[in-house]
Design an enzyme around this catalytic site. Sequence first.
Site, PDB file in Angstrom:
ATOM      1  N   ASP A 108       0.166  -4.681   4.397  1.00 57.50           N
ATOM      2  CA  ASP A 108       0.759  -6.249   4.896  1.00 57.50           C
ATOM      3  C   ASP A 108       0.698  -6.904   5.532  1.00 57.50           C
ATOM      4  O   ASP A 108      -0.144  -7.654   5.974  1.00 57.50           O
ATOM      5  CB  ASP A 108       2.532  -6.618   3.500  1.00 57.50           C
ATOM      6  CG  ASP A 108       2.486  -6.499   1.923  1.00 57.50           C
ATOM      7  OD1 ASP A 108       1.536  -6.497   1.332  1.00 57.50           O
ATOM      8  OD2 ASP A 108       3.492  -6.173   2.220  1.00 57.50           O
ATOM      9  N   GLY A 132      -6.105   6.822   9.091  1.00 57.25           N
ATOM     10  CA  GLY A 132      -6.574   5.253   9.116  1.00 57.25           C
ATOM     11  C   GLY A 132      -7.430   4.553   7.573  1.00 57.25           C
ATOM     12  O   GLY A 132      -6.644   4.221   6.938  1.00 57.25           O
TER      13      GLY A 132
END
Length: 301
Positions: free
Chosen positions: A253, A225
């Site tokens: 990205d 996470g």
Amino acid sequence: MPALICGSLAFDTITTFPGRFAQQILPEQIHILNVSFLVPTLKREFGGCAGNIAYTHQQLGGTPVVMATLGADGDDYLQRLRNWGVSTTLVKRIDESYTAQAIIITDQDNNQITAFHPGAMQFAQRTAVPPRGDLALAIVAPDGREAMIEHAQQLHDAGVPFIFDPGQGLPMFDGPELRRFVEQASWVAVNDYEARMLCDRTGLSLEQLSRSHLRGLFVTLGADGCEVWEQGQMQRVPGVAATAVVDPTGCGDAFRGALLYGLERGWSLARCAELGNRVGALKIASAGPQNHRIDRAALEL
């Protein structure tokens, strides 16, 4: 409103090593390293941080404006961006150079070794942030060294809030330069390795960095996470299980494209990170950095 995405456009040559780097590299012999990896698969993809971020941002429903450079071999990439409906008015062609190229080897544990030729990216400073008042926010992603310095300063001077995303470009900068980037930015986004390097070079902890003018600091942790830091307080946003683990290239990205989407809508930092984790899980289940499909209805956007 549009979001300005400053960073690289590159071609990615992606290969897979069906073993573990750790079993091939002898730590005690690193000073005479001479190793070859047999990579039976090879694929060429459109990549580069600006292109990858714009891809996810546009799929989510954002309006990315890409500011980057392409070489003499970049016509296909330019047309690809236009086919998405992305503004390419700030994409400059450098005829005396090739488009930036990344050669990526991924092992079975999703560790990666990358060789990168900057090509046209070395001239990205030739394009300046435009004087337009409709930009909601921006991101300064990995690019040519001078371009990152100049674009951050230009965005700061223009009063455009931006994410500082040093990525693989972080080693190019010393402590004072990184401190200046942080001072100019509104948010910082790094992975856990980059976070350690950022702290080491600036001499500041994540708590100290976030206890400042920054609106937030994001530290991605892969499958675990993301940490969200805000005014010295850290919140862990859990990861999202992927349906398959195919290719990690471009996951960071994709996460940043989601950040842009959430931040420009005034979401909480945790909600932005939650979307980033969900999109990252979608991306890792797809080969290449720009082939994942986003179902906006399924994400309840």
